[in-house]
Design an enzyme around this catalytic site. Structure first.
Site, short mmCIF file in Angstrom:
data_model
loop_
_atom_site.label_atom_id
_atom_site.label_comp_id
_atom_site.label_asym_id
_atom_site.label_seq_id
_atom_site.Cartn_x
_atom_site.Cartn_y
_atom_site.Cartn_z
N SER A 135 0.84 -1.19 0.00
CA SER A 135 0.00 0.00 0.00
C SER A 135 0.88 1.25 0.00
O SER A 135 2.10 1.17 0.14
CB SER A 135 -0.92 0.02 1.23
OG SER A 135 -0.16 0.07 2.42
N ILE A 159 3.18 4.38 -0.30
CA ILE A 159 4.37 4.74 -1.06
C ILE A 159 4.96 3.53 -1.77
O ILE A 159 5.30 3.60 -2.96
CB ILE A 159 5.43 5.38 -0.13
CG1 ILE A 159 4.93 6.75 0.36
CG2 ILE A 159 6.77 5.53 -0.84
CD1 ILE A 159 5.82 7.38 1.42
N SER A 179 12.20 9.80 6.43
CA SER A 179 11.18 10.84 6.54
C SER A 179 11.91 12.17 6.71
O SER A 179 13.09 12.21 7.04
CB SER A 179 10.29 10.58 7.76
OG SER A 179 9.48 11.70 8.07
N TYR A 207 8.87 7.60 16.68
CA TYR A 207 8.97 7.54 15.22
C TYR A 207 10.14 8.39 14.74
O TYR A 207 10.97 7.95 13.93
CB TYR A 207 7.67 8.04 14.61
CG TYR A 207 7.70 8.21 13.10
CD1 TYR A 207 7.56 7.11 12.26
CD2 TYR A 207 7.88 9.47 12.53
CE1 TYR A 207 7.60 7.27 10.88
CE2 TYR A 207 7.92 9.63 11.16
CZ TYR A 207 7.77 8.54 10.33
OH TYR A 207 7.81 8.70 8.97
N LYS A 219 13.62 7.16 12.75
CA LYS A 219 14.07 7.66 11.44
C LYS A 219 15.47 8.27 11.54
O LYS A 219 16.29 8.11 10.63
CB LYS A 219 13.07 8.67 10.88
CG LYS A 219 11.71 8.05 10.56
CD LYS A 219 11.81 6.87 9.60
CE LYS A 219 10.45 6.31 9.23
NZ LYS A 219 10.54 5.15 8.30
#
Length: 325
Positions: free
Chosen positions: A56, A58, A187, A200, A204
Protein backbone atom coordinates in the site's frame (compact mmCIF):
# COMPACT_ATOMS: atom_id res chain seq x y z
CA UNK A 1 33.18 44.56 -11.04
CA UNK A 2 35.68 43.24 -8.50
CA UNK A 3 36.27 39.62 -7.56
CA UNK A 4 34.90 40.05 -4.04
CA UNK A 5 31.78 41.70 -5.44
CA UNK A 6 31.23 38.69 -7.71
CA UNK A 7 31.65 36.35 -4.77
CA UNK A 8 29.17 38.40 -2.76
CA UNK A 9 26.59 38.37 -5.57
CA UNK A 10 27.01 34.62 -5.97
CA UNK A 11 26.37 34.05 -2.27
CA UNK A 12 23.28 36.31 -2.34
CA UNK A 13 21.81 34.59 -5.40
CA UNK A 14 22.66 31.16 -3.97
CA UNK A 15 20.72 31.77 -0.77
CA UNK A 16 17.88 33.53 -2.59
CA UNK A 17 17.53 30.47 -4.81
CA UNK A 18 17.02 28.18 -1.82
CA UNK A 19 14.47 30.60 -0.34
CA UNK A 20 12.48 30.99 -3.57
CA UNK A 21 12.84 27.53 -5.18
CA UNK A 22 10.84 25.53 -2.60
CA UNK A 23 7.68 27.49 -3.36
CA UNK A 24 7.64 26.02 -6.86
CA UNK A 25 8.56 22.41 -6.16
CA UNK A 26 7.46 19.22 -4.39
CA UNK A 27 11.01 17.95 -3.91
CA UNK A 28 14.56 19.13 -3.25
CA UNK A 29 16.52 20.99 -5.92
CA UNK A 30 18.80 18.12 -6.96
CA UNK A 31 15.91 15.68 -7.40
CA UNK A 32 14.06 18.28 -9.48
CA UNK A 33 17.19 18.81 -11.60
CA UNK A 34 17.59 15.07 -12.15
CA UNK A 35 13.92 14.80 -13.12
CA UNK A 36 14.56 17.29 -15.92
CA UNK A 37 18.12 16.46 -16.98
CA UNK A 38 19.19 13.20 -15.28
CA UNK A 39 18.80 9.55 -16.19
CA UNK A 40 15.21 8.56 -16.97
CA UNK A 41 13.48 5.92 -14.90
CA UNK A 42 13.52 3.68 -17.99
CA UNK A 43 17.28 3.33 -17.47
CA UNK A 44 16.38 0.86 -14.69
CA UNK A 45 14.68 -1.51 -17.13
CA UNK A 46 15.36 -5.20 -16.43
CA UNK A 47 16.90 -4.45 -13.04
CA UNK A 48 15.55 -6.56 -10.18
CA UNK A 49 14.07 -4.41 -7.41
CA UNK A 50 12.87 -5.84 -4.10
CA UNK A 51 10.30 -3.58 -2.40
CA UNK A 52 9.64 -4.47 1.24
CA UNK A 53 6.43 -2.74 2.28
CA UNK A 54 4.86 -2.89 -1.18
CA UNK A 55 1.23 -3.59 -0.30
CA UNK A 56 0.00 0.00 0.00
CA UNK A 57 0.90 3.68 0.01
CA UNK A 58 4.37 4.74 -1.06
CA UNK A 59 5.65 1.20 -1.69
CA UNK A 60 2.63 0.31 -3.82
CA UNK A 61 2.98 3.41 -5.99
CA UNK A 62 6.73 2.93 -6.31
CA UNK A 63 5.98 -0.55 -7.64
CA UNK A 64 3.70 0.92 -10.31
CA UNK A 65 6.31 3.47 -11.37
CA UNK A 66 9.09 0.86 -11.61
CA UNK A 67 6.81 -1.59 -13.41
CA UNK A 68 6.09 1.07 -16.02
CA UNK A 69 9.85 1.37 -16.48
CA UNK A 70 10.20 -2.37 -17.06
CA UNK A 71 11.83 -3.36 -13.77
CA UNK A 72 11.48 -6.90 -12.51
CA UNK A 73 9.89 -6.72 -9.08
CA UNK A 74 9.82 -8.63 -5.81
CA UNK A 75 6.86 -7.45 -3.74
CA UNK A 76 6.92 -8.09 0.00
CA UNK A 77 4.68 -7.32 2.96
CA UNK A 78 2.62 -9.43 5.34
CA UNK A 79 -0.66 -9.65 3.38
CA UNK A 80 -0.58 -11.82 0.27
CA UNK A 81 -3.96 -10.60 -1.02
CA UNK A 82 -2.84 -6.97 -1.14
CA UNK A 83 0.45 -7.89 -2.80
CA UNK A 84 -1.38 -9.91 -5.45
CA UNK A 85 -3.57 -6.88 -6.14
CA UNK A 86 -0.48 -4.69 -6.59
CA UNK A 87 1.01 -7.29 -8.93
CA UNK A 88 -2.16 -7.37 -11.03
CA UNK A 89 -2.15 -3.58 -11.29
CA UNK A 90 1.54 -3.58 -12.28
CA UNK A 91 0.87 -5.99 -15.15
CA UNK A 92 -2.36 -4.42 -16.40
CA UNK A 93 -1.65 -2.92 -19.82
CA UNK A 94 2.11 -3.29 -19.30
CA UNK A 95 3.85 -4.65 -22.42
CA UNK A 96 7.28 -4.55 -20.75
CA UNK A 97 6.56 -7.22 -18.13
CA UNK A 98 5.06 -10.68 -17.95
CA UNK A 99 3.65 -12.69 -15.06
CA UNK A 100 7.04 -14.24 -14.29
CA UNK A 101 8.68 -10.81 -13.96
CA UNK A 102 6.94 -10.07 -10.65
CA UNK A 103 7.36 -12.25 -7.58
CA UNK A 104 4.97 -11.92 -4.64
CA UNK A 105 7.05 -12.79 -1.57
CA UNK A 106 5.03 -12.26 1.63
CA UNK A 107 6.73 -12.37 5.03
CA UNK A 108 6.88 -10.53 8.33
CA UNK A 109 9.99 -8.35 8.26
CA UNK A 110 10.13 -8.42 12.07
CA UNK A 111 11.00 -12.13 11.86
CA UNK A 112 14.75 -11.90 11.32
CA UNK A 113 15.04 -15.70 11.15
CA UNK A 114 13.47 -15.76 7.66
CA UNK A 115 15.50 -12.93 6.05
CA UNK A 116 18.16 -15.16 4.51
CA UNK A 117 15.50 -17.57 3.28
CA UNK A 118 13.60 -14.72 1.61
CA UNK A 119 16.75 -13.48 -0.14
CA UNK A 120 17.53 -17.01 -1.32
CA UNK A 121 14.00 -17.30 -2.73
CA UNK A 122 14.35 -14.01 -4.57
CA UNK A 123 17.71 -15.03 -6.03
CA UNK A 124 16.44 -18.44 -7.08
CA UNK A 125 13.60 -16.73 -8.96
CA UNK A 126 15.60 -14.03 -10.78
CA UNK A 127 19.24 -15.00 -10.35
CA UNK A 128 20.15 -11.54 -9.12
CA UNK A 129 19.08 -8.56 -7.02
CA UNK A 130 20.00 -4.99 -7.94
CA UNK A 131 18.07 -2.75 -5.55
CA UNK A 132 16.57 -3.35 -2.11
CA UNK A 133 13.92 -0.81 -1.10
CA UNK A 134 13.38 -0.81 2.67
CA UNK A 135 9.91 0.73 2.88
CA UNK A 136 8.41 -1.13 5.84
CA UNK A 137 7.40 0.84 8.90
CA UNK A 138 4.68 2.66 10.83
CA UNK A 139 4.28 6.21 12.08
CA UNK A 140 3.22 7.43 15.54
CA UNK A 141 1.17 10.11 17.26
CA UNK A 142 1.77 10.62 21.00
CA UNK A 143 2.87 13.11 23.64
CA UNK A 144 6.57 12.71 24.48
CA UNK A 145 6.37 12.07 28.22
CA UNK A 146 3.36 9.75 28.00
CA UNK A 147 4.99 7.18 25.71
CA UNK A 148 5.42 3.76 27.29
CA UNK A 149 8.95 2.41 26.80
CA UNK A 150 7.43 -0.76 25.35
CA UNK A 151 6.15 1.36 22.45
CA UNK A 152 9.64 2.69 21.75
CA UNK A 153 10.99 -0.86 21.66
CA UNK A 154 8.17 -2.18 19.47
CA UNK A 155 8.43 0.72 17.05
CA UNK A 156 12.21 0.47 16.80
CA UNK A 157 11.91 -3.28 16.22
CA UNK A 158 9.77 -2.64 13.14
CA UNK A 159 11.17 0.65 11.83
CA UNK A 160 14.85 0.05 12.53
CA UNK A 161 16.10 -3.35 13.66
CA UNK A 162 14.11 -5.43 11.16
CA UNK A 163 15.39 -3.23 8.33
CA UNK A 164 18.97 -3.40 9.55
CA UNK A 165 18.76 -7.19 9.84
CA UNK A 166 17.49 -7.65 6.28
CA UNK A 167 19.97 -5.12 4.93
CA UNK A 168 22.92 -6.92 6.54
CA UNK A 169 21.83 -10.14 4.84
CA UNK A 170 21.49 -8.38 1.48
CA UNK A 171 24.72 -6.41 1.91
CA UNK A 172 26.72 -9.63 2.10
CA UNK A 173 25.24 -10.62 -1.26
CA UNK A 174 25.91 -7.16 -2.76
CA UNK A 175 29.55 -7.30 -1.61
CA UNK A 176 30.00 -10.70 -3.23
CA UNK A 177 28.33 -9.40 -6.39
CA UNK A 178 30.54 -6.31 -6.44
CA UNK A 179 27.75 -3.74 -6.41
CA UNK A 180 24.29 -3.00 -5.06
CA UNK A 181 21.83 -0.28 -4.18
CA UNK A 182 19.87 0.26 -0.96
CA UNK A 183 16.90 2.63 -0.79
CA UNK A 184 15.54 3.42 2.66
CA UNK A 185 12.25 5.16 3.34
CA UNK A 186 13.07 7.56 6.13
CA UNK A 187 11.18 10.84 6.54
CA UNK A 188 11.77 14.56 6.85
CA UNK A 189 11.51 13.57 10.52
CA UNK A 190 14.77 11.71 9.96
CA UNK A 191 16.82 14.89 10.18
CA UNK A 192 14.63 17.28 12.17
CA UNK A 193 12.58 17.15 15.35
CA UNK A 194 8.90 16.45 14.70
CA UNK A 195 6.43 17.06 17.56
CA UNK A 196 4.07 14.36 18.83
CA UNK A 197 6.06 11.50 17.24
CA UNK A 198 9.10 11.03 19.46
CA UNK A 199 9.60 7.28 18.97
CA UNK A 200 8.97 7.54 15.22
CA UNK A 201 11.32 10.52 14.87
CA UNK A 202 13.99 8.70 16.83
CA UNK A 203 13.63 5.62 14.62
CA UNK A 204 14.07 7.66 11.44
CA UNK A 205 17.13 9.42 12.87
CA UNK A 206 18.49 5.97 13.70
CA UNK A 207 18.08 4.82 10.10
CA UNK A 208 20.18 7.76 8.92
CA UNK A 209 22.82 6.90 11.48
CA UNK A 210 23.02 3.24 10.44
CA UNK A 211 23.00 3.81 6.69
CA UNK A 212 25.26 6.87 6.67
CA UNK A 213 27.73 4.75 8.63
CA UNK A 214 27.43 2.05 5.97
CA UNK A 215 27.87 4.66 3.22
CA UNK A 216 31.16 5.82 4.73
CA UNK A 217 32.40 2.32 5.55
CA UNK A 218 31.61 0.91 2.10
CA UNK A 219 32.58 4.01 0.08
CA UNK A 220 34.97 1.98 -2.07
CA UNK A 221 32.69 -1.05 -2.52
CA UNK A 222 30.28 0.31 -5.14
CA UNK A 223 27.34 0.25 -2.71
CA UNK A 224 24.82 3.02 -3.39
CA UNK A 225 22.44 4.26 -0.67
CA UNK A 226 19.40 6.47 -1.27
CA UNK A 227 17.73 7.91 1.81
CA UNK A 228 14.10 8.74 0.95
CA UNK A 229 12.65 11.55 3.09
CA UNK A 230 8.95 12.15 2.43
CA UNK A 231 7.01 14.84 4.23
CA UNK A 232 3.19 14.75 4.29
CA UNK A 233 2.09 12.20 1.67
CA UNK A 234 -1.55 11.37 0.88
CA UNK A 235 -1.74 7.80 2.17
CA UNK A 236 -3.82 6.02 4.83
CA UNK A 237 -0.90 5.82 7.25
CA UNK A 238 -2.70 7.06 10.36
CA UNK A 239 -4.94 4.03 10.82
CA UNK A 240 -1.97 1.78 11.66
CA UNK A 241 -0.12 4.49 13.60
CA UNK A 242 1.47 3.74 16.95
CA UNK A 243 0.29 5.76 19.96
CA UNK A 244 1.78 6.04 23.46
CA UNK A 245 0.23 2.74 24.58
CA UNK A 246 1.63 -0.73 23.81
CA UNK A 247 -0.40 -2.72 21.27
CA UNK A 248 -2.66 0.21 20.44
CA UNK A 249 -3.32 1.64 16.98
CA UNK A 250 -4.51 5.19 16.34
CA UNK A 251 -7.19 3.99 13.88
CA UNK A 252 -7.91 7.47 12.52
CA UNK A 253 -8.66 8.28 8.91
CA UNK A 254 -6.00 10.38 7.25
CA UNK A 255 -7.31 13.79 6.20
CA UNK A 256 -7.37 14.51 2.47
CA UNK A 257 -5.50 17.72 1.72
CA UNK A 258 -4.27 19.47 -1.40
CA UNK A 259 -1.07 20.34 0.48
CA UNK A 260 -0.01 16.68 0.62
CA UNK A 261 1.99 15.12 -2.18
CA UNK A 262 0.11 12.25 -3.82
CA UNK A 263 1.44 8.72 -3.32
CA UNK A 264 1.68 8.37 -7.10
CA UNK A 265 3.90 11.45 -7.42
CA UNK A 266 5.98 10.24 -4.47
CA UNK A 267 6.56 6.92 -6.24
CA UNK A 268 7.62 8.71 -9.40
CA UNK A 269 10.13 10.92 -7.58
CA UNK A 270 11.61 7.95 -5.73
CA UNK A 271 12.05 6.17 -9.06
CA UNK A 272 13.99 9.18 -10.35
CA UNK A 273 16.17 9.06 -7.26
CA UNK A 274 16.87 5.36 -7.79
CA UNK A 275 17.69 5.81 -11.48
CA UNK A 276 20.19 8.56 -10.62
CA UNK A 277 21.43 6.95 -7.38
CA UNK A 278 20.77 10.12 -5.39
CA UNK A 279 22.05 10.03 -1.82
CA UNK A 280 18.98 11.73 -0.35
CA UNK A 281 15.55 12.75 -1.63
CA UNK A 282 13.12 15.18 -0.01
CA UNK A 283 9.51 14.89 -1.15
CA UNK A 284 6.97 17.29 0.36
CA UNK A 285 4.86 20.37 -0.15
CA UNK A 286 6.62 23.77 -0.53
CA UNK A 287 6.28 24.76 3.15
CA UNK A 288 7.96 21.55 4.35
CA UNK A 289 10.70 21.78 1.70
CA UNK A 290 11.42 25.36 2.79
CA UNK A 291 11.54 24.29 6.44
CA UNK A 292 13.99 21.54 5.47
CA UNK A 293 16.30 24.07 3.82
CA UNK A 294 16.03 26.27 6.91
CA UNK A 295 17.98 23.56 8.76
CA UNK A 296 21.04 25.02 7.02
CA UNK A 297 20.36 28.39 8.66
CA UNK A 298 20.68 27.24 12.31
CA UNK A 299 19.95 30.47 14.19
CA UNK A 300 17.12 31.56 11.91
CA UNK A 301 15.72 28.03 11.90
CA UNK A 302 15.56 27.90 15.72
CA UNK A 303 13.78 31.25 15.93
CA UNK A 304 11.20 30.31 13.29
CA UNK A 305 10.47 26.85 14.72
CA UNK A 306 9.96 28.26 18.22
CA UNK A 307 7.72 31.01 16.88
CA UNK A 308 5.54 28.69 14.80
CA UNK A 309 5.09 26.17 17.61
CA UNK A 310 4.15 22.46 17.64
CA UNK A 311 0.49 22.99 16.67
CA UNK A 312 1.54 24.61 13.40
CA UNK A 313 3.67 21.61 12.48
CA UNK A 314 0.89 19.20 13.37
CA UNK A 315 -1.49 21.06 11.05
CA UNK A 316 1.10 21.03 8.25
CA UNK A 317 1.67 17.31 8.78
CA UNK A 318 -1.84 15.98 9.38
CA UNK A 319 -4.14 18.83 8.26
CA UNK A 320 -5.92 18.51 11.62
CA UNK A 321 -5.26 18.15 15.35
CA UNK A 322 -4.45 14.51 16.07
CA UNK A 323 -2.85 14.81 19.49
CA UNK A 324 -4.70 16.82 22.14
CA UNK A 325 -2.71 18.49 24.93
Amino acid sequence: MGFLTLIGLFVIFYYLFYIIFPWFSDCDALTKFKEKFGKPVDSLRNQVVWIVGASSGIGENLAYSLADAGCKLILSARRTDLLEKVKTNCLRGNVKLTEKDILVLPFNICDAEVHQKMLNTALSEFGQLDILVNNAGRTQRAIWEKIDLKVDKELFHLNVFSIISLSRVVLKYFLEKGKGHFAVTSSTAGFTGVPFSASYTGSKHALHGYFESMRTEKATNNIAITMICPGPIQTDFLYESFTENPGEKLEQKTAVSSTKVSAKRCGQLISIGLANQLEEIWIANPIVILLCYLKYYPNLNNIIWRHLGPRFFQKVRDSKDIVKT
